[in-house]
Design a protein around this motif. Structure first.
Motif, PDB file in Angstrom:
ATOM      1  N   GLU A  62       0.957  -1.118   0.086  1.00  0.00           N
ATOM      2  CA  GLU A  62      -0.045   0.155  -0.113  1.00  0.00           C
ATOM      3  C   GLU A  62       0.948   1.239   0.013  1.00  0.00           C
ATOM      4  N   ARG A  63       1.831   1.143   0.747  1.00  0.00           N
ATOM      5  CA  ARG A  63       2.953   2.424   0.769  1.00  0.00           C
ATOM      6  C   ARG A  63       3.477   2.760  -0.630  1.00  0.00           C
ATOM      7  N   ALA A  64       3.968   1.498  -1.216  1.00  0.00           N
ATOM      8  CA  ALA A  64       4.371   1.619  -2.641  1.00  0.00           C
ATOM      9  C   ALA A  64       3.407   2.430  -3.620  1.00  0.00           C
ATOM     10  N   ARG A  65       2.248   1.795  -3.517  1.00  0.00           N
ATOM     11  CA  ARG A  65       1.241   2.285  -4.350  1.00  0.00           C
ATOM     12  C   ARG A  65       0.867   3.784  -4.161  1.00  0.00           C
ATOM     13  N   LEU A  66       0.743   3.905  -2.947  1.00  0.00           N
ATOM     14  CA  LEU A  66       0.692   5.580  -2.510  1.00  0.00           C
ATOM     15  C   LEU A  66       1.860   6.457  -3.143  1.00  0.00           C
ATOM     16  N   VAL A  67       3.148   6.083  -2.861  1.00  0.00           N
ATOM     17  CA  VAL A  67       4.025   6.667  -3.492  1.00  0.00           C
ATOM     18  C   VAL A  67       4.005   7.000  -5.057  1.00  0.00           C
ATOM     19  N   HIS A  68       3.556   6.047  -5.800  1.00  0.00           N
ATOM     20  CA  HIS A  68       3.449   5.811  -7.165  1.00  0.00           C
ATOM     21  C   HIS A  68       1.980   6.665  -7.582  1.00  0.00           C
ATOM     22  N   LEU A  69       1.039   6.723  -6.865  1.00  0.00           N
ATOM     23  CA  LEU A  69      -0.137   7.446  -7.116  1.00  0.00           C
ATOM     24  C   LEU A  69       0.391   9.087  -6.955  1.00  0.00           C
ATOM     25  N   GLU A  70       1.138   9.038  -5.757  1.00  0.00           N
ATOM     26  CA  GLU A  70       1.293  10.663  -5.593  1.00  0.00           C
ATOM     27  C   GLU A  70       2.180  11.214  -6.819  1.00  0.00           C
ATOM     28  N   SER A  71       3.034  10.491  -7.194  1.00  0.00           N
ATOM     29  CA  SER A  71       4.142  10.930  -8.161  1.00  0.00           C
ATOM     30  C   SER A  71       3.386  11.049  -9.619  1.00  0.00           C
ATOM     31  N   GLU A  72       2.338  10.080 -10.059  1.00  0.00           N
ATOM     32  CA  GLU A  72       1.341  10.498 -10.970  1.00  0.00           C
ATOM     33  C   GLU A  72       0.704  11.631 -10.850  1.00  0.00           C
ATOM     34  N   ASN A  73       0.164  11.767  -9.805  1.00  0.00           N
ATOM     35  CA  ASN A  73      -0.880  12.908  -9.721  1.00  0.00           C
ATOM     36  C   ASN A  73       0.087  14.253  -9.766  1.00  0.00           C
ATOM     37  N   VAL A  74       1.298  14.271  -9.327  1.00  0.00           N
ATOM     38  CA  VAL A  74       1.815  15.405  -9.587  1.00  0.00           C
ATOM     39  C   VAL A  74       2.292  15.566 -11.129  1.00  0.00           C
ATOM     40  N   GLU A  75       2.405  14.505 -11.792  1.00  0.00           N
ATOM     41  CA  GLU A  75       2.648  14.571 -13.433  1.00  0.00           C
ATOM     42  C   GLU A  75       1.491  15.048 -14.063  1.00  0.00           C
ATOM     43  N   LEU A  76       0.277  14.506 -13.594  1.00  0.00           N
ATOM     44  CA  LEU A  76      -1.083  14.800 -14.236  1.00  0.00           C
ATOM     45  C   LEU A  76      -1.239  16.312 -13.958  1.00  0.00           C
ATOM     46  N   ARG A  77      -1.011  16.745 -12.757  1.00  0.00           N
ATOM     47  CA  ARG A  77      -1.143  18.125 -12.557  1.00  0.00           C
ATOM     48  C   ARG A  77      -0.173  19.191 -13.351  1.00  0.00           C
ATOM     49  N   ARG A 113     -10.865  16.221 -18.490  1.00  0.00           N
ATOM     50  CA  ARG A 113     -12.287  15.611 -17.873  1.00  0.00           C
ATOM     51  C   ARG A 113     -12.321  16.162 -16.365  1.00  0.00           C
ATOM     52  N   ALA A 114     -11.206  16.186 -15.802  1.00  0.00           N
ATOM     53  CA  ALA A 114     -11.324  16.832 -14.458  1.00  0.00           C
ATOM     54  C   ALA A 114     -11.751  18.148 -14.397  1.00  0.00           C
ATOM     55  N   GLU A 115     -11.379  18.916 -15.500  1.00  0.00           N
ATOM     56  CA  GLU A 115     -11.771  20.079 -15.535  1.00  0.00           C
ATOM     57  C   GLU A 115     -13.171  20.333 -15.984  1.00  0.00           C
ATOM     58  N   GLY A 116     -13.840  19.414 -16.130  1.00  0.00           N
ATOM     59  CA  GLY A 116     -15.212  19.522 -16.261  1.00  0.00           C
ATOM     60  C   GLY A 116     -15.975  19.229 -17.971  1.00  0.00           C
ATOM     61  N   HIS A 117     -14.844  18.935 -18.761  1.00  0.00           N
ATOM     62  CA  HIS A 117     -15.016  18.963 -20.108  1.00  0.00           C
ATOM     63  C   HIS A 117     -15.546  17.342 -20.336  1.00  0.00           C
ATOM     64  N   ASP A 118     -16.554  17.199 -20.805  1.00  0.00           N
ATOM     65  CA  ASP A 118     -17.058  15.814 -21.268  1.00  0.00           C
ATOM     66  C   ASP A 118     -16.691  15.411 -22.661  1.00  0.00           C
ATOM     67  N   LEU A 119     -15.703  14.830 -23.042  1.00  0.00           N
ATOM     68  CA  LEU A 119     -14.941  14.784 -24.374  1.00  0.00           C
ATOM     69  C   LEU A 119     -15.179  13.395 -24.780  1.00  0.00           C
ATOM     70  N   PRO A 120     -15.324  13.025 -26.123  1.00  0.00           N
ATOM     71  CA  PRO A 120     -15.206  11.843 -26.895  1.00  0.00           C
ATOM     72  C   PRO A 120     -13.570  11.790 -26.815  1.00  0.00           C
ATOM     73  N   PRO A 121     -13.296  10.487 -26.910  1.00  0.00           N
ATOM     74  CA  PRO A 121     -11.964   9.978 -26.780  1.00  0.00           C
ATOM     75  C   PRO A 121     -10.831  10.758 -27.613  1.00  0.00           C
ATOM     76  N   ARG A 122     -11.023  11.326 -28.937  1.00  0.00           N
ATOM     77  CA  ARG A 122     -10.236  11.870 -29.717  1.00  0.00           C
ATOM     78  C   ARG A 122     -10.446  13.237 -30.313  1.00  0.00           C
ATOM     79  N   VAL A 123     -11.748  13.839 -29.862  1.00  0.00           N
ATOM     80  CA  VAL A 123     -12.290  15.100 -30.428  1.00  0.00           C
ATOM     81  C   VAL A 123     -12.563  15.963 -29.426  1.00  0.00           C
ATOM     82  N   LEU A 124     -12.093  17.167 -29.433  1.00  0.00           N
ATOM     83  CA  LEU A 124     -12.413  18.254 -28.320  1.00  0.00           C
ATOM     84  C   LEU A 124     -13.401  19.241 -29.274  1.00  0.00           C
ATOM     85  N   HIS A 125     -14.680  19.445 -28.626  1.00  0.00           N
ATOM     86  CA  HIS A 125     -15.667  20.435 -29.288  1.00  0.00           C
ATOM     87  C   HIS A 125     -15.638  21.533 -28.169  1.00  0.00           C
TER      88      HIS A 125
END
Length: 132
Positions: A62-77, A113-125
């Motif tokens: 669980e600790r290893a997964r938490l570290v991985h998720l935190e680093s992924e979160n930083v990258e996504l931000r 999507r996190a910003e509230g945009h409902d998007l199809p997989p490859r198209v931005l409207h």
């Protein structure tokens, strides 16, 4: 002068913890018998109890997964912040029309999507940034 840290192999650690677990001897007593510092043995016993689910706390996995998720979160931000600044600038230059196919990575789609945009997989409207 600094103290030299002693390394203990996993079998020794497991044996010491098993003695505490299976006998009525205290951690201090077992540590003294084995020539260990009581705090060291106490840490091993605490980790063992967490792993066995006897005490609350994060397991090693669980600790290893938490570290991985935190680093992924930083990258996504960081990717989200980059998109926030890049897309409005591209729109102002006329590089983006209101309906256009734009190739996006899964991480970019996640951010949008996190910003509230409902998007199809490859198209931005009609992507709107910055409140309007």
């Amino acid at each position: 002068m600094s103290e030299v840290r002693r390394k203990y192999d996993p079998e020794f650690r497991e044996g010491a913890v098993r003695i505490v677990r299976e006998t009525s001897k205290s951690i201090v007593r077992v540590a003294k018998d084995l020539g260990l510092h009581p705090g060291t043995l106490g840490n091993w016993v605490k980790k063992d109890r967490i792993e066995r689910g006897e005490t609350e706390g994060l397991t090693v996995d669980e600790r290893a997964r938490l570290v991985h998720l935190e680093s992924e979160n930083v990258e996504l931000r960081m990717e989200r912040d980059l998109l926030k600044t890049a897309l409005p600038q591209a729109s102002m230059r006329g590089d983006l029309s209101t309906e256009r196919e734009v190739t996006t990575s899964p991480a970019q789609r996640h951010c949008l999507r996190a910003e509230g945009h409902d998007l199809p997989p490859r198209v931005l409207h009609e992507v709107r940034w910055g409140g309007s």
